[in-house]
Design an enzyme around this catalytic site. Structure first.
Site, PDB file in Angstrom:
ATOM      1  N   HIS A  81      -9.771 -11.422   9.485  1.00 25.64           N
ATOM      2  CA  HIS A  81     -10.575 -11.425   8.234  1.00 25.64           C
ATOM      3  C   HIS A  81     -11.711 -12.680   8.217  1.00 25.64           C
ATOM      4  O   HIS A  81     -11.462 -13.763   8.700  1.00 25.64           O
ATOM      5  CB  HIS A  81      -9.863 -11.659   6.763  1.00 25.64           C
ATOM      6  CG  HIS A  81     -10.766 -11.606   5.768  1.00 25.64           C
ATOM      7  ND1 HIS A  81     -11.185 -10.391   5.104  1.00 25.64           N
ATOM      8  CD2 HIS A  81     -11.632 -12.544   4.925  1.00 25.64           C
ATOM      9  CE1 HIS A  81     -11.916 -10.760   3.885  1.00 25.64           C
ATOM     10  NE2 HIS A  81     -12.342 -12.123   3.979  1.00 25.64           N
ATOM     11  N   CYS A  82     -12.886 -12.284   8.413  1.00 22.12           N
ATOM     12  CA  CYS A  82     -13.868 -13.378   8.519  1.00 22.12           C
ATOM     13  C   CYS A  82     -14.792 -13.667   7.544  1.00 22.12           C
ATOM     14  O   CYS A  82     -15.343 -13.315   6.642  1.00 22.12           O
ATOM     15  CB  CYS A  82     -14.925 -12.859   9.697  1.00 22.12           C
ATOM     16  SG  CYS A  82     -16.213 -13.962  10.189  1.00 22.12           S
TER      17      CYS A  82
ATOM     18  N   HIS B 252      -2.072  -5.477   7.176  1.00 19.25           N
ATOM     19  CA  HIS B 252      -2.451  -5.460   5.927  1.00 19.25           C
ATOM     20  C   HIS B 252      -3.263  -6.700   5.580  1.00 19.25           C
ATOM     21  O   HIS B 252      -2.643  -7.927   5.986  1.00 19.25           O
ATOM     22  CB  HIS B 252      -1.117  -5.553   4.999  1.00 19.25           C
ATOM     23  CG  HIS B 252      -1.642  -5.554   3.322  1.00 19.25           C
ATOM     24  ND1 HIS B 252      -1.615  -4.718   2.494  1.00 19.25           N
ATOM     25  CD2 HIS B 252      -1.681  -6.713   2.664  1.00 19.25           C
ATOM     26  CE1 HIS B 252      -2.018  -4.873   1.466  1.00 19.25           C
ATOM     27  NE2 HIS B 252      -2.156  -6.227   1.364  1.00 19.25           N
TER      28      HIS B 252
ATOM     29  N   CYS C  24       0.939  -1.025   0.013  1.00 18.81           N
ATOM     30  CA  CYS C  24       0.029  -0.142   0.094  1.00 18.81           C
ATOM     31  C   CYS C  24       0.988   1.423  -0.023  1.00 18.81           C
ATOM     32  O   CYS C  24       0.388   2.407  -0.324  1.00 18.81           O
ATOM     33  CB  CYS C  24      -0.816   0.017   1.171  1.00 18.81           C
ATOM     34  SG  CYS C  24      -2.033  -1.252   1.257  1.00 18.81           S
TER      35      CYS C  24
END
EC number: 2.3.1.225
Length: 337
Positions: free
Chosen positions: A158-159, A144, A134
């Site tokens: 992260h789900c 990230h 990024c």
């Protein structure tokens, strides 16, 4: 020609991955829709005979159902918050950084930029945290996400079940979703259990509703066990003011590693997620304090409350009147993704 085929294949794979990422969400939605049909129609309208009991069951069920679906919706569609522009390299700085071949000069460029930013956490080796994807210096607690392909403020994880990255912008909604999911399963299990026993003993006729009622109890109990464990774990994280990533990897500050660096005390830790106004704690409305780029640290609270320092001492700040420790300019810089 070959390059064009590679780009087309890469684009097709990304599109397929985006479509497949919604499969877990679709599974949850289908299970919830079936549970609604089974509970409202097969249980309350067909199996339950008492009108008063029907009304009571349906009122409480729909009250829980509304908050359950509302928090799930917010968890899915609240976009992860990214670092603002001041943490990014400017166009000219990015160009100079990429064209510069001397690593020591690149490091110095990033050190100079970090001096102007409120960043006080480091990599495991003590370097300034920089994302080479990024092109930004990461704010504290920012990481990230390889799935979302972006840096997320106060990233937790992260789900796949919400197809979203859980971080500063939606962590409160995710916790509420877990809480109302547990309540939803518990309510279904407790109200269905009596009729499950009656069907099991043969006290009720074996009709189509029997399958729905029996299976509804089984599914509710199965989800309840898994959800209550996950919810309990996140309650523990909130009580310590940690993210899932910080629980597995101790954050490193300018003074060194500190597993309780953001621990402000039980009440203040809860307020860091839900806010100061308790009337918003149960409602999926954004109330988390701050902007996600900087956070109060334990060092400031130790200077105000000696009991915290006695609980687990760590290096005091040189300037006790500041909320955050001074960033050290002597640290080296490493890229981290």
């Amino acid at each position: 020609m070959r390059q064009g085929w590679k780009m087309a294949l890469s684009g097709g794979l990304r599109c397929c991955r985006r479509v497949l990422s919604w499969v877990p969400v679709l599974v949850i939605v289908l299970v919830v829709l079936w549970s609604y049909y089974a509970y409202v129609f097969e249980l309350c309208l067909v199996t339950v005979l008492s009108p008063a009991e029907k009304v009571i069951y349906l009122i409480f069920y729909h009250a829980i159902f509304v908050f359950f679906t509302w928090t799930y919706w917010k968890s899915i569609f609240t976009l992860p918050q990214q670092p603002n522009q001041k943490f990014h390299l400017s166009y000219s700085d990015k160009e100079r950084y990429e064209n510069e071949e001397r690593p020591e000069v690149q490091k110095q460029m990033l050190i100079d930029m970090a001096k102007k930013l409120p960043v006080y956490t480091r990599t495991g080796s003590g370097a300034v945290r920089f994302c080479d994807r990024c092109h930004l210096i990461k704010p504290d607690r920012c990481h990230h996400c390889s799935v979302c392909a972006m840096c997320v403020l106060k990233m937790d994880h992260h789900c796949p079940w919400v197809n979203n990255c859980i971080g500063f912008s939606n962590y409160k909604f995710f916790l509420q979703f877990l809480a109302y999911s547990v309540l939803y399963c518990l309510y279904i299990a407790t109200t269905v259990f009596n009729y499950f026993i009656k069907y099991w003993r043969g006290e009720l006729p074996s009709v189509r509703s029997k399958f729905h009622v029996l299976f509804l109890l089984f599914v509710a109990c199965m989800f309840f066990v898994s959800l209550v464990i996950l919810f309990g774990y996140h309650c523990w994280l909130v009580s310590r003011n940690k993210t899932t990533l910080e629980a597995f990897c101790t954050p490193v500050f300018t003074s060194g590693p500190e597993k309780n660096g953001f621990n402000l005390g039980f009440i203040k830790n809860i307020q860091q997620v839900f806010g100061d106004n308790k009337k918003f704690w149960l409602i999926p409305i954004g109330s988390s304090p701050g902007d996600g780029h900087s956070f109060p640290m334990r060092s400031m609270n130790e200077s105000q409350n000696p009991l915290l320092a006695n609980e687990e001492p760590w290096e005091d700040n040189e300037d006790e009147n500041r909320d955050y420790p001074e960033a050290s300019s002597s640290l080296t810089v490493e890229t981290e993704t």
